[in-house]
Enzyme design. Structure first.
Site, PDB file in Angstrom:
ATOM      1  N   ASP A  29       0.862  -1.176   0.000  1.00 35.60           N
ATOM      2  CA  ASP A  29       0.000   0.000   0.000  1.00 35.60           C
ATOM      3  C   ASP A  29       0.904   1.234   0.000  1.00 35.60           C
ATOM      4  O   ASP A  29       1.836   1.314   0.797  1.00 35.60           O
ATOM      5  CB  ASP A  29      -0.881  -0.026   1.259  1.00 35.60           C
ATOM      6  CG  ASP A  29      -2.005   0.984   1.223  1.00 35.60           C
ATOM      7  OD1 ASP A  29      -1.735   2.161   0.895  1.00 35.60           O
ATOM      8  OD2 ASP A  29      -3.135   0.622   1.557  1.00 35.60           O
ATOM      9  N   ILE A  30       0.648   2.202  -0.877  1.00 34.66           N
ATOM     10  CA  ILE A  30       1.511   3.385  -0.943  1.00 34.66           C
ATOM     11  C   ILE A  30       1.172   4.415   0.136  1.00 34.66           C
ATOM     12  O   ILE A  30       1.898   5.389   0.303  1.00 34.66           O
ATOM     13  CB  ILE A  30       1.507   4.040  -2.334  1.00 34.66           C
ATOM     14  CG1 ILE A  30       0.110   4.497  -2.740  1.00 34.66           C
ATOM     15  CG2 ILE A  30       2.127   3.110  -3.358  1.00 34.66           C
ATOM     16  CD1 ILE A  30       0.095   5.388  -3.970  1.00 34.66           C
ATOM     17  N   HIS A  93     -10.306  -5.893  -2.078  1.00 35.17           N
ATOM     18  CA  HIS A  93      -8.924  -5.882  -1.603  1.00 35.17           C
ATOM     19  C   HIS A  93      -8.876  -6.178  -0.112  1.00 35.17           C
ATOM     20  O   HIS A  93      -9.724  -5.744   0.651  1.00 35.17           O
ATOM     21  CB  HIS A  93      -8.203  -4.581  -1.927  1.00 35.17           C
ATOM     22  CG  HIS A  93      -8.862  -3.324  -1.472  1.00 35.17           C
ATOM     23  ND1 HIS A  93     -10.026  -2.840  -2.025  1.00 35.17           N
ATOM     24  CD2 HIS A  93      -8.513  -2.437  -0.520  1.00 35.17           C
ATOM     25  CE1 HIS A  93     -10.355  -1.705  -1.442  1.00 35.17           C
ATOM     26  NE2 HIS A  93      -9.454  -1.438  -0.513  1.00 35.17           N
ATOM     27  N   HIS A  95      -6.531  -5.890   3.218  1.00 41.16           N
ATOM     28  CA  HIS A  95      -5.395  -5.208   3.834  1.00 41.16           C
ATOM     29  C   HIS A  95      -4.718  -6.179   4.787  1.00 41.16           C
ATOM     30  O   HIS A  95      -5.378  -6.738   5.677  1.00 41.16           O
ATOM     31  CB  HIS A  95      -5.869  -4.004   4.664  1.00 41.16           C
ATOM     32  CG  HIS A  95      -6.508  -2.911   3.880  1.00 41.16           C
ATOM     33  ND1 HIS A  95      -5.803  -1.816   3.435  1.00 41.16           N
ATOM     34  CD2 HIS A  95      -7.787  -2.725   3.483  1.00 41.16           C
ATOM     35  CE1 HIS A  95      -6.621  -0.998   2.793  1.00 41.16           C
ATOM     36  NE2 HIS A  95      -7.830  -1.531   2.806  1.00 41.16           N
TER      37      HIS A  95
END
Length: 131
Positions: A29-30, A93, A95
């Site tokens: 994750d950016i 998605h 995490h």
């Protein structure tokens, strides 16, 4: 219209990939909650996790487990937490977040990482996938 994640899958948007197979992709994750915060996504664009076919859902969980185990071997943490929120990008998605306390699950907090840190960490997690 393609989601941001579909563009990552197609290579139209760069990502720090840590794992990939024919059905799924994992990348850092950016805007991470913690160093190593990784997203696992299906390559097939599906908006909500509960809309996935049962078999694809189970395969995504298996894939995510492999990534989480590699993440634990790569980042010092008490455990890897998992969250499925899905509001940020309309593409399923998961995490995976290295945790040392509950504040790691606070999505309003982000850690700053430089490009070289992302690159090195993605490579480290990727290398730990084979173990």
């Amino acid at each position: 219209m393609s989601t941001l994640f579909t563009k990552i899958i197609r290579g139209e948007v760069p990502a720090y990939k840590v794992a990939e197979d024919s059905q799924f992709l994992a990348f850092l994750d950016i805007r991470p909650n913690a160093k190593g915060h990784t997203l696992c996504i299906p390559k097939k664009e599906v908006n909500k996790i509960w809309d996935m076919e049962a078999e694809a859902y189970q395969e995504l969980m298996r894939f995510s487990r492999k990534v989480a185990l590699a993440l634990e071997r790569s980042v010092k943490c008490k455990r890897v937490g998992m969250a499925i929120v899905g509001l940020e990008v309309p593409h399923v998605h998961i995490h995976l977040i290295p945790l040392n306390d509950m504040s790691g699950m606070d999505f309003s907090n982000h850690v700053k990482m430089e490009e070289d840190e992302f690159t090195a960490l993605a490579k480290k997690i990727h290398n730990n996938m084979a173990l």
